[in-house]
Scaffold this active site. Structure first.
Site, PDB file in Angstrom:
ATOM      1  N   GLU A 222       0.816  -1.214   0.000  1.00  0.00           N
ATOM      2  CA  GLU A 222       0.000   0.000   0.000  1.00  0.00           C
ATOM      3  C   GLU A 222       0.852   1.268   0.000  1.00  0.00           C
ATOM      4  O   GLU A 222       0.361   2.346   0.290  1.00  0.00           O
ATOM      5  CB  GLU A 222      -0.969   0.010   1.186  1.00  0.00           C
ATOM      6  CG  GLU A 222      -1.911  -1.177   1.208  1.00  0.00           C
ATOM      7  CD  GLU A 222      -2.728  -1.322  -0.066  1.00  0.00           C
ATOM      8  OE1 GLU A 222      -3.071  -0.295  -0.670  1.00  0.00           O
ATOM      9  OE2 GLU A 222      -3.011  -2.475  -0.454  1.00  0.00           O
TER      10      GLU A 222
ATOM     11  N   ASP B 198      -1.461  -2.098  -9.184  1.00  0.00           N
ATOM     12  CA  ASP B 198      -2.015  -3.437  -9.002  1.00  0.00           C
ATOM     13  C   ASP B 198      -2.201  -4.166 -10.324  1.00  0.00           C
ATOM     14  O   ASP B 198      -2.760  -3.617 -11.286  1.00  0.00           O
ATOM     15  CB  ASP B 198      -3.368  -3.352  -8.297  1.00  0.00           C
ATOM     16  CG  ASP B 198      -3.261  -2.761  -6.898  1.00  0.00           C
ATOM     17  OD1 ASP B 198      -2.141  -2.740  -6.360  1.00  0.00           O
ATOM     18  OD2 ASP B 198      -4.289  -2.330  -6.357  1.00  0.00           O
TER      19      ASP B 198
END
Length: 681
Positions: free
Chosen positions: A125, A220
């Protein structure tokens, strides 16, 4: 003068511990496999790839033919594999020994399975804190990728964010690449021509630097096929194919290069970055990732349990048991249930359950270690009085072979953790209903028109998985826990209670209780008492005492209650004991005495004596036996946002046991509730 631009793509592929097998399968078929196939068709496209440990474990067990294909891309120099924390933790918040252990576990795995020397680190993250430079450098990490927001926060302009910068902590250095937000939003949402136009403009801006600019995009891998509409966009409509061909056709001025090679070039400068993550995460967290531990007390409970489990596991003697405990511990550090944003995060009960399951398993291994067993006792019980949640006030932990309880005396004396140790289940593992910023969108626009073929998950559109979700936006005024004490008026109904549309007549629900621990050879108990009041015709004094006892010989919890009227007036009260249960299967069934009650329905039954709870995967039921009284049950459901839209999620079941009590002055009422784990039949 610069005559070419280096595009460095890093694709992060991850599925959390505990995710459903069909999600792994869908992600593989729709995103991970097609990307590898596309790279095989385009050998001049060179990228970095990161696969998290849970995903690697699944791939190795379920898609064994995938590894040789990926290994060939690595051997040919087309794919650079990045290391990371094996189970994808938020690195900043886990203890330093776990940081080092998780990184080495991943680096060693990549070396064994792919003969790869991984020196680039995927930061989960992109949550950066300045102290991380030192443990990363100690673990052999050469570079990391964070977002451009980290750099703009210290005054750097977008056009300055080419290549990497060097930062340090106490002299330990690590290279930091900025990932361009603009590229994240262009790829794959805009055409290949639009992406290349942006890259051309970046090359023109960097023309006076005298060196080839390096632009990085780390994002991602699920955006290439798993996110809504992206499989059609990326593979059926051929976006990835068009993009790769466009890059190959622009070879005179554009080249792809894994960041590990770009890290061998001269640095763009030095930098010290603040605590930060990507822009959206900063918004969700309130500006600092650790605020999730404040915003959601349930996350803090999990976090504090992880810290205690870590201390116990690292205190074990080296050997096979400790190695197994470390794997459980590290799996319990997977980041997904420790925050919430556009994805489900803490609101996903199966992910929370998996995390608690691994932490409970790690702690159980440590507790069974020979040096921790109480001499002469094969079935030890124990207790701890300490600040267990980091709020400065004492909490109480009770432990037996069958269960572990954590009681928060300052929050109504409620049980916030209740481990069924044999099943690796936290029975109070629920999330309270609280307002989220995105709920305003749902209230303003209950549903929009059908979604376009593809859209970023950060879209402002309102997508819903079922109609009527706005009617489920009910918010709790307190944290849900077990053995919380209510005083209700005669007009309150089960529906009003479920919708939080009632008034408490007492000050016990969230009030502070005085704790005291007692222990015998085979049992340990915490007694909690509060001298409060109940608002009837006028305020009347009332004392509530409760004693929670666990026994080394039984899978049983006994809750003894005593209500005492210390005043000089009669007190007629409607007293209720609330318990909450992590029953998260919408199709689960409860039994009130012998009557079936679907877990997703609200029910009220007078003159009841027992409630039984079951959920998916439980080997046996949990029985709550009570003195004859009224029983209310209702589902605890939240509405949360996800990559596919707003959805209803069952977080658990609330059970309220009620008694109508009339207390004469100086008189008391007593009752015992018995909870037994693992009932068969």
């Amino acid at each position: 003068m610069s005559n070419r631009l280096i595009l460095s793509l890093a694709i992060h592929n991850h599925q959390p511990v505990g995710n459903f097998p069909h999600v792994f399968e869908a992600a593989f078929r729709q995103a991970y496999l097609p990307m590898v196939e596309a790279l095989e068709r385009h050998p001049r496209i060179r990228v970095a790839m990161h696969y998290s440990g849970p995903l690697l474990d699944w791939l190795e067990g379920s898609q064994r033919e995938f590894f040789p294909r990926l290994r060939a891309l690595v051997a040919g120099g087309q794919v650079e594999l990045m290391t990371g924390g094996y189970y994808e933790p938020i690195l900043a918040i886990i203890p330093d020994p776990d940081k080092d252990g998780q990184v080495h576990m991943m680096t060693d795995y990549l070396r064994r399975r792919f003969h790869a020397r991984a020196t680039g680190f995927w930061l989960a993250e992109r949550v950066w804190e300045p102290h991380l430079a030192k443990p990363l450098a100690a673990a052999g990490v050469d570079y990391i990728i964070v977002d451009d927001t980290h750099f703009t926060a210290v005054g750097l302009r977008e056009d300055e964010l080419t290549g990497y910068f060097v930062t340090d902590e106490q002299g330990a250095t690590v290279k930091v690449f900025p990932s361009r937000k603009r590229l994240r939003y262009l790829i794959p949402w805009q055409s290949a021509d639009d992406v290349l136009a942006y890259l051309r403009s970046a090359l023109r801006v960097a023309g006076g630097t005298g060196r080839d600019p390096v632009l990085v995009m780390g994002d991602d891998g699920e955006k290439f096929g798993l996110w809504p509409g992206t499989f059609a966009l990326c593979w059926e409509q051929g976006w990835v194919e068009s993009f790769f061909r466009a890059v190959e056709a622009a070879e005179e001025w554009l080249v792809t290069m894994p960041p590990g090679e770009a890290a061998a070039m001269p640095a763009a400068g030095r930098v010290y970055l603040p605590t930060a993550s990507y822009e959206e995460m900063m918004e969700w967290s309130g500006g600092f990732w650790r605020q999730f531990l404040v915003k959601y007390p349930e996350i803090n409970t999990m976090y504090q349990r992880m810290l205690r489990a870590s201390r116990k596991v690292h205190a074990m003697r080296p050997g096979p048991r400790r190695r197994l405990a470390l794997v459980d511990l590290w799996a319990g550090q997977c980041n997904c249930p420790y925050w919430h944003g556009v994805f489900g995060g803490i609101y996903l009960p199966h992910i929370r359950r998996a995390t608690f399951g691994r932490l409970i398993a790690a702690e159980a291994r440590a507790d069974r270690a020979p040096h921790r067993m109480v001499r002469g006792q094969g079935r030890p019980v124990g207790s701890t009085i300490a600040d267990l949640d980091g709020d400065g006030a004492a909490d109480v932990e009770l432990v037996s072979p069958a269960m572990l309880l954590v009681v928060d005396p300052d929050e109504g004396g409620g049980v916030v953790e209740w481990h069924w140790r044999a099943e690796r289940i936290n029975l109070t593992n629920v999330v309270s209903r609280r307002p989220e910023a995105y709920h305003r969108q749902l209230l303003q626009h209950p549903s929009d028109a059908p979604a376009p073929e593809a859209e970023t998950i950060h879209t402002g559109r309102v997508r819903v998985k079922e109609p009527g979700l706005d009617r489920l936006l009910v918010y709790d005024r307190y944290r849900r826990a077990a053995f919380l004490d209510h005083l209700l008026g005669p007009q309150v109904t089960v529906d009003a209670f479920a919708r939080n549309e009632y008034q408490e007549l007492g000050d016990f629900l969230t009030g502070s209780y005085r704790p005291a621990v007692s222990r015998s050879r085979d049992a340990v108990a915490v007694s909690l008492s509060r001298d409060g009041s109940v608002e009837l015709v006028r305020p009347l004094p009332l004392r509530v005492e409760k004693r929670l006892t666990v026994d080394a010989r039984r899978s049983e919890l006994r809750a003894f209650y005593r209500l005492h009227n210390p005043g000089d007036a009669h007190a007629a009260v409607r007293f209720g004991v609330e318990t909450v249960w992590a029953v998260t299967d919408p199709g689960a069934r409860l039994w009130i005495d012998n009557q079936v009650a679907p877990a997703r329905e609200t029910r009220a039954r007078p003159r009841a004596h027992e409630v039984r709870f079951t959920d998916w995967g439980w080997r046996g039921a949990v029985s709550l036996r009570i003195p004859e009284g009224e029983v209310w049950v209702h589902p605890l459901e939240t509405v949360s946002n996800s990559e596919a839209g707003f959805e209803r999620i069952m977080q658990g079941v609330v059970c309220l046991c009620l008694w109508q009590i009339t207390l004469d002055p100086q008189r008391a009422w007593e009752a015992t509730l018995v909870c037994e784990l693992g009932i068969k039949g």
